[in-house]
Design a protein around this motif. Sequence first.
Motif, PDB file in Angstrom:
ATOM      1  N   THR A 415      -6.779   6.261   0.614  1.00 38.23           N
ATOM      2  CA  THR A 415      -7.438   6.517  -0.665  1.00 38.23           C
ATOM      3  C   THR A 415      -6.413   6.363  -1.791  1.00 38.23           C
ATOM      4  OG1 THR A 415      -6.937   8.884  -0.613  1.00 38.23           O
ATOM      5  CG2 THR A 415      -8.980   8.171   0.455  1.00 38.23           C
ATOM      6  N   ASP A 416      -6.888   6.286  -3.019  1.00 31.75           N
ATOM      7  CA  ASP A 416      -5.986   6.174  -4.175  1.00 31.75           C
ATOM      8  C   ASP A 416      -5.047   7.375  -4.247  1.00 31.75           C
ATOM      9  OD1 ASP A 416      -7.137   3.790  -4.863  1.00 31.75           O
ATOM     10  OD2 ASP A 416      -8.480   4.641  -6.383  1.00 31.75           O
ATOM     11  N   LYS A 417      -5.559   8.543  -3.920  1.00 32.39           N
ATOM     12  CA  LYS A 417      -4.738   9.757  -3.956  1.00 32.39           C
ATOM     13  C   LYS A 417      -3.643   9.700  -2.901  1.00 32.39           C
ATOM     14  CE  LYS A 417      -4.999  14.797  -3.846  1.00 32.39           C
ATOM     15  NZ  LYS A 417      -5.879  15.986  -3.634  1.00 32.39           N
ATOM     16  N   GLU A 418      -3.985   9.221  -1.707  1.00 30.73           N
ATOM     17  CA  GLU A 418      -2.987   9.118  -0.633  1.00 30.73           C
ATOM     18  C   GLU A 418      -1.903   8.094  -0.975  1.00 30.73           C
ATOM     19  OE1 GLU A 418      -5.752  10.252   3.283  1.00 30.73           O
ATOM     20  OE2 GLU A 418      -5.790   8.218   2.445  1.00 30.73           O
ATOM     21  N   LEU A 419      -2.321   6.976  -1.596  1.00 33.95           N
ATOM     22  CA  LEU A 419      -1.343   5.975  -2.034  1.00 33.95           C
ATOM     23  C   LEU A 419      -0.416   6.554  -3.095  1.00 33.95           C
ATOM     24  CD1 LEU A 419      -3.570   2.764  -2.291  1.00 33.95           C
ATOM     25  CD2 LEU A 419      -1.612   3.072  -0.778  1.00 33.95           C
ATOM     26  N   GLU A 420      -1.002   7.327  -3.999  1.00 31.79           N
ATOM     27  CA  GLU A 420      -0.215   7.948  -5.068  1.00 31.79           C
ATOM     28  C   GLU A 420       0.827   8.910  -4.501  1.00 31.79           C
ATOM     29  OE1 GLU A 420      -1.003  10.621  -9.083  1.00 31.79           O
ATOM     30  OE2 GLU A 420      -2.677   9.540  -8.171  1.00 31.79           O
ATOM     31  N   GLU A 421       0.440   9.644  -3.472  1.00 32.77           N
ATOM     32  CA  GLU A 421       1.373  10.595  -2.839  1.00 32.77           C
ATOM     33  C   GLU A 421       2.568   9.862  -2.227  1.00 32.77           C
ATOM     34  OE1 GLU A 421      -1.054  12.638  -0.048  1.00 32.77           O
ATOM     35  OE2 GLU A 421      -1.991  13.964  -1.542  1.00 32.77           O
ATOM     36  N   ILE A 422       2.303   8.722  -1.575  1.00 30.32           N
ATOM     37  CA  ILE A 422       3.386   7.934  -0.972  1.00 30.32           C
ATOM     38  C   ILE A 422       4.325   7.415  -2.061  1.00 30.32           C
ATOM     39  CG2 ILE A 422       3.912   5.771   0.241  1.00 30.32           C
ATOM     40  CD1 ILE A 422       1.396   6.217   1.904  1.00 30.32           C
ATOM     41  N   ASN A 423       3.758   6.902  -3.142  1.00 27.34           N
ATOM     42  CA  ASN A 423       4.573   6.348  -4.222  1.00 27.34           C
ATOM     43  C   ASN A 423       5.388   7.424  -4.937  1.00 27.34           C
ATOM     44  OD1 ASN A 423       3.820   3.634  -3.886  1.00 27.34           O
ATOM     45  ND2 ASN A 423       1.955   3.919  -5.064  1.00 27.34           N
ATOM     46  N   GLU A 424       4.807   8.600  -5.091  1.00 22.73           N
ATOM     47  CA  GLU A 424       5.513   9.695  -5.777  1.00 22.73           C
ATOM     48  C   GLU A 424       6.719  10.181  -4.979  1.00 22.73           C
ATOM     49  OE1 GLU A 424       2.608  12.681  -6.569  1.00 22.73           O
ATOM     50  OE2 GLU A 424       1.858  11.700  -8.400  1.00 22.73           O
ATOM     51  N   SER A 425       6.640  10.085  -3.661  1.00 20.66           N
ATOM     52  CA  SER A 425       7.753  10.543  -2.822  1.00 20.66           C
ATOM     53  C   SER A 425       8.761   9.435  -2.520  1.00 20.66           C
ATOM     54  CB  SER A 425       7.205  11.101  -1.494  1.00 20.66           C
ATOM     55  OG  SER A 425       6.532  10.079  -0.769  1.00 20.66           O
ATOM     56  N   SER A 426       8.503   8.234  -3.033  1.00 16.18           N
ATOM     57  CA  SER A 426       9.356   7.082  -2.724  1.00 16.18           C
ATOM     58  C   SER A 426      10.569   7.009  -3.649  1.00 16.18           C
ATOM     59  CB  SER A 426       8.548   5.783  -2.852  1.00 16.18           C
ATOM     60  OG  SER A 426       9.391   4.662  -2.834  1.00 16.18           O
ATOM     61  N   LYS A 427      11.738   6.845  -3.065  1.00 16.00           N
ATOM     62  CA  LYS A 427      12.968   6.638  -3.846  1.00 16.00           C
ATOM     63  C   LYS A 427      13.020   5.213  -4.407  1.00 16.00           C
ATOM     64  CE  LYS A 427      15.719   9.993  -1.239  1.00 16.00           C
ATOM     65  NZ  LYS A 427      16.892  10.189  -0.350  1.00 16.00           N
ATOM     66  N   LEU A 428      12.441   4.277  -3.659  1.00 18.82           N
ATOM     67  CA  LEU A 428      12.485   2.878  -4.093  1.00 18.82           C
ATOM     68  C   LEU A 428      11.610   2.621  -5.318  1.00 18.82           C
ATOM     69  CD1 LEU A 428      12.537   0.722  -0.829  1.00 18.82           C
ATOM     70  CD2 LEU A 428      14.436   1.636  -2.163  1.00 18.82           C
ATOM     71  N   VAL A 429      10.477   3.335  -5.426  1.00 19.45           N
ATOM     72  CA  VAL A 429       9.618   3.171  -6.597  1.00 19.45           C
ATOM     73  C   VAL A 429      10.407   3.503  -7.856  1.00 19.45           C
ATOM     74  CG1 VAL A 429       7.630   4.101  -7.840  1.00 19.45           C
ATOM     75  CG2 VAL A 429       7.410   3.522  -5.431  1.00 19.45           C
ATOM     76  N   LYS A 430      11.159   4.584  -7.798  1.00 19.45           N
ATOM     77  CA  LYS A 430      11.984   5.002  -8.948  1.00 19.45           C
ATOM     78  C   LYS A 430      13.101   3.980  -9.192  1.00 19.45           C
ATOM     79  CE  LYS A 430      11.178   9.944  -8.048  1.00 19.45           C
ATOM     80  NZ  LYS A 430      10.362   9.781  -6.843  1.00 19.45           N
ATOM     81  N   LYS A 431      13.685   3.471  -8.110  1.00 17.82           N
ATOM     82  CA  LYS A 431      14.802   2.533  -8.233  1.00 17.82           C
ATOM     83  C   LYS A 431      14.390   1.237  -8.916  1.00 17.82           C
ATOM     84  CE  LYS A 431      18.141  -0.031  -5.351  1.00 17.82           C
ATOM     85  NZ  LYS A 431      18.659  -0.245  -3.974  1.00 17.82           N
TER      86      LYS A 431
END
Length: 512
Positions: A415-431
């Motif tokens: 779901t969109d919420k589950e995808l958001e949770e993965i992205n929020e915990s990702s170090k690479l997204v921030k990088k």
Amino acid sequence: MDKKQEFFDSIVKGNTFKGDYITMGAAMLDGETITNAHVKVPLKTLNRHGLIAGATGTGKTKTLQVIAENLSDKGIPVLLMDMKGDLSGIAKASPGHPKIDERHAKIGLPFNAKDFPVEILTLSDQNGVRLRATVSEFGPVLFSRILDATVAQSGIISILFKYSDDNKLPLLDLKDFKKILQYATDEGKEEIEKDYGRISAASAGSILRKIVELEQQGADIFFGEKSFDTDDLLRITNDGRGMINIIRLTDIQDRPKLFSTFMLSLLAEIYSTFPEQGDSDRPELVIFIDEAHLIFKEASKALHSQIESIVKLIRSKGVGLYFVTQNPTDIPEGVLSQLGLKVQHALRAFTAKDRKAIKLTAENYPDSPFYDTKTVLTSLGIGEALVSALDEKGRPTPLAATMLRAPMSRMDILTDKELEEINESSKLVKKYSEVIDRDSAYELLNKKIEKANEQEAKEKAQEERKKAEKSSSRSRSSGRQTQSATSKAIVKVLTSATVIRGVFGILGKLLK
């Protein structure tokens, strides 16, 4: 010995390896699953590439999911191209189902539901780790092949890359390259011609049109900084599992040029940066390319040749490439001949063309005393496939119609919420979320042109002043000349008058 026992023994013998392996499922004979006749693939040969093919709805994506899960459990990172958006469920455990339990009982394997470590990557504005590369990283040869440039156009591109290197002008994005192309046929024409040769305006115009076409497919988002570091694909979690990197491509299905551009650049970057592995016991990275026909559909002959070369060479870097498509004929023969593992799901014989394709496909598999391959290809059910792998010595394992195991993770999208949770915990997204737009060829050439224009204006102003000064000098000189002439005239007049007066004076005296 009956046929069933003979078949069981041949499968067990052909799938016995010294090193580690992954289990695909159990072999089938005459439509019956032979429990514990496990079909395996040794890790040692997984860098020999592979193919997962079959008609729509036969289970290709789930097969891809099964292999990716097992590789992750073995500590091998995976990169998945998700064209349809249905692979993100790997991040969550399967809810289970009685049919799954029934399938695994037939296979002779326990079913363990589990989730897997996932990183979501994106080529577009979707949420996830942004993938970018610079034009400079492509280099002139690859950039020319992506544009399907002619020999003359490729020569111009090489000149522009060389000029950029020599003058420390970074080519980061497409606007940089367009700027230097315009500069070479306008303000910098004489400078470049002097040191690098003449650049045809017509050829430059053709290159520009091809770049615009690439931009229309979204490549302007892809080219730029911060460049993606391919080492980030090799991460292992704290519990020893390989990271499953999923590139979501759901919004670029209609932009095959961008997809093939990205794939080729990624493979070229991996090949140039990964160290040589030699004949190792396990791959460093396995890449699955879903809807693989999209790579080859819009690619030029030059691009085909480049892909074929990389497929041949990249396995020495410990990288396995797996193409997922509907029909093996979607893959060029030069690439198909390099694929060691073949998982062939059912094909449908609806037309004469389909029947020819089935005949050709059957010829790609080793002969078997237990199967009529053409018949099996049309009778396989969902989640069943013909499997032919390579053993540890590079020899084909026995051909086996296989009941494939079920994925341990969810066979559905997040779901969109589950995808958001993965992205929020990702170090690479921030990088990689920061977009860097440092001074590059576009800005530096604009400054150079501006400076040249200022210098030209200054020189023109100086020239105008000199002209004005010369004009003023001539005016003063003319004034002086006029004044001198007047003086002379006056002197002449006065002199004449004096003479006259003198003459008349003398005459006056004489008259007296």
